[in-house]
Design an enzyme around this catalytic site. Structure first.
Site, PDB file in Angstrom:
ATOM      1  CB  SER A  77      65.937  14.554  56.340  1.00  0.00           C
ATOM      2  OG  SER A  77      65.501  15.123  55.444  1.00  0.00           O
TER       3      SER A  77
ATOM      4  CE  LYS B  41      70.510  17.125  56.016  1.00  0.00           C
ATOM      5  NZ  LYS B  41      69.213  16.833  56.501  1.00  0.00           N
TER       6      LYS B  41
ATOM      7  CB  SER C 181      67.077  16.589  53.065  1.00  0.00           C
ATOM      8  OG  SER C 181      67.202  16.742  54.410  1.00  0.00           O
TER       9      SER C 181
HETATM   10  N1  GLN Z   1      61.339  15.485  52.755  1.00  0.00           N
HETATM   11  C1  GLN Z   1      60.772  16.159  53.891  1.00  0.00           C
HETATM   12  C2  GLN Z   1      60.921  17.672  53.547  1.00  0.00           C
HETATM   13  O1  GLN Z   1      61.306  17.944  52.442  1.00  0.00           O
HETATM   14  C3  GLN Z   1      61.812  16.001  55.061  1.00  0.00           C
HETATM   15  C4  GLN Z   1      63.046  16.882  55.158  1.00  0.00           C
HETATM   16  C5  GLN Z   1      63.963  16.635  56.421  1.00  0.00           C
HETATM   17  O2  GLN Z   1      63.444  15.748  57.067  1.00  0.00           O
HETATM   18  N2  GLN Z   1      64.696  17.509  56.662  1.00  0.00           N
HETATM   19  O3  GLN Z   1      60.484  18.382  54.211  1.00  0.00           O
END
Ligand code: GLN
Length: 490
Positions: free
Chosen positions: A178, A79, A154
């Site tokens: 994410s 990532k 994400s």
């Molecule tokens: N969707 C969640 C957020 O936007 C989780 C994101 C993540 O785990 N990095 O905060």
């Protein structure tokens, strides 16, 4: 040999060791596949042009019969918010579009020490803020199962690249789901470890009290092998824990001698989350529960009263921490697009901070607000009280149950664009995943079925440091459902 891209870690390392193919052949095949297929899904931001040369080095090491690492030849996608020395790390943001880290994150160093090859950097929502990988400066990532649908986020690039078989395994980061959300949407396996098990050194922080780096792979066995390498104490991250002292399973979290069957374990079904899921998801979860019953688990309805407050608590804390963590991006230490001397200070600052995308700006503004004097107690402190409440309710549930299950995401993957203009709708997707981050406990998403060709994932959670129990249960289900032998046609 053809179709090497279908192999898992064990098959790759054995194939190379037994001389069936070379590391160079394996990496070259994946590189070609990325070139051929990735334009359809856009899972990569940067390709490591040195990957083939690195593979040749490993082949050389093998030929000269010096010892090689346990992951020799494994191809890892990373990532793009995890620092890689000499390889661009953008966080999918314009702000870091030309940032090349001078050092490797601890997880990267550990993988390289075991002779894994980093093939490139994977797409994400900007600074890991999002649930669909639509909020990336480098274009959205599509779901390999249906190109009109979102792939989750994400860590969308990390999950889509595994479903598309472009790397052996990948790394994501999980702040509120994410790793698990995109794993669920792409029908692969995503694991978020107990907080402190994996070093965050070199992970570009979004919300440091919630996030962990976690692997995404094709099999639970691959997840174990990566965890074995990346976890453990790191002097560069004081929140890491010496796993040797914490373990109740002969110091081995990840070995696959699977003894759940003997445990007579109890599983709590999180009713609020299961009942609130779309019908096909609900049905799939109940067939997974039937399997668990057949294995000898006892499955019982259970309830987490504070579920309805989890998202508010999560987003308040996450945004507060984001506003502070992202303060460093001022274009003086990173970016260098404008010369500060040419501008009046406020103009300069709003120009450079304007390089963030809309969602990141929204979170910095809300985060600053909830931390400001006068509102701190009302929002930020309250969010922490709710976090403590959720933690203690979960702790109590784990006195009764070994594992808790729920959908990973209560809805099926949806069409690209469907929620992008409505952040609140977007945030609701995370209702089941944020619990594990608030409580710091381990959680996994494993594929359990499809509806109209769209994947469905099951989330299993365990108490802190109970990774072995969790992975063993996930593996039993994986072997009996056998979904991960299916891949999309690309
Ligand atoms: N969707 C969640 C957020 O936007 C989780 C994101 C993540 O785990 N990095 O905060």
């Amino acid at each position: 040999m053809s179709n090497l891209y279908t192999l898992n870690i064990e098959q790759v390392t054995n194939g190379i060791k037994n001389g069936e193919f070379t590391c160079e052949e394996y990496v070259s095949q994946l590189m070609e596949r990325i070139k051929k297929i990735d334009n359809k899904i856009n899972s990569f931001i940067t390709i490591n042009d040195n990957a083939i040369a690195e593979a040749q080095q490993i082949d050389k090491k093998i030929r000269s019969s010096s010892t090689v690492g346990s992951l020799a030849g494994i191809v890892v996608g990373v990532k793009d918010n995890i620092s890689t020395a000499g390889l661009k790390t953008t966080c999918a943001s314009k702000m870091l579009s030309d940032y090349i880290p001078p050092y490797d994150a601890t997880v990267i160093k550990r993988l390289k020490d075991k002779d894994a090859i980093i093939i490139g950097k994977l797409n994400l929502d900007e600074f890991a803020m999002g649930s669909t990988t639509e909020w990336s400066h480098y274009g959205l990532t599509r779901n390999p199962w249906n190109l009109d649908y979102v792939c989750g986020g994400s860590s969308g690039g990390s999950a889509a690249s595994i479903a598309a078989q472009l790397c052996t395994v990948s790394l994501g980061s999980d702040t509120g789901g994410s790793v698990r959300c995109p794993a669920s949407f792409c029908s692969v396996i995503g694991f978020k470890p107990t907080y402190g098990l994996v070093s965050r050194y070199g992970l570009i922080s979004y919300s440091n009290s919630l996030e962990q780096i976690g692997p995404i792979g094709k099999t639970v066995s691959d997840i174990r092998k990566i965890m074995e390498v990346i976890s453990g104490k790191d002097t560069n991250d004081n929140t890491t824990i010496d796993t040797k002292n914490k373990n109740n399973n002969n110091n081995n979290y990840y070995d696959d001698n699977n003894d759940n069957k003997k445990y007579n374990q109890k599983i709590g079904l999180l009713k609020e989350l299961i009942n609130g899921a779309d019908k096909p998801i609900y049905q799939c979860i109940y067939s997974a529960i039937d399997r668990f019953n057949e294995f000898g688990f006892t499955c019982e309805d259970s309830s987490l009263d504070s579920t309805e407050y989890a998202l508010a608590s999560y987003y308040t804390i996450a945004m507060a921490e984001a506003s502070s963590n992202l303060a460093r991006f001022d274009n003086i230490r990173y970016g260098f697009e404008l010369n500060p001397d040419d501008y009046e200070w406020n103009t300069y600052f709003s120009k450079t901070r304007g390089n963030f995308g809309d969602e990141v700006k929204r979170r910095i503004i809300v985060g600053t607000f909830v931390l400001s004097s006068g509102y701190y107690g009302k929002y930020y402190l309250k969010a922490h009280r709710v976090r403590e409440l959720i933690k203690s309710e979960l702790k109590n549930l784990f006195k009764k149950y070994d594992l808790l299950i729920s959908p990973t995401v209560p809805v099926l993957p949806f069409k690209i664009g469907e929620k992008i203009d409505d952040p609140l709708k977007m945030y609701l997707i995370d209702i089941a995943t944020v619990l594990a981050n608030l409580a710091g406990i381990p959680a996994i998403s494993i594929p359990i079925g499809f509806e109209n060709g769209l994947p469905i994932g099951l989330q299993i959670m365990a108490d802190e440091f109970q990774e072995k129990k969790l992975l063993d249960a996930a593996e039993l289900l994986e072997k009996s459902i056998n979904i991960n032998s299916t891949y999309p046609d690309l």
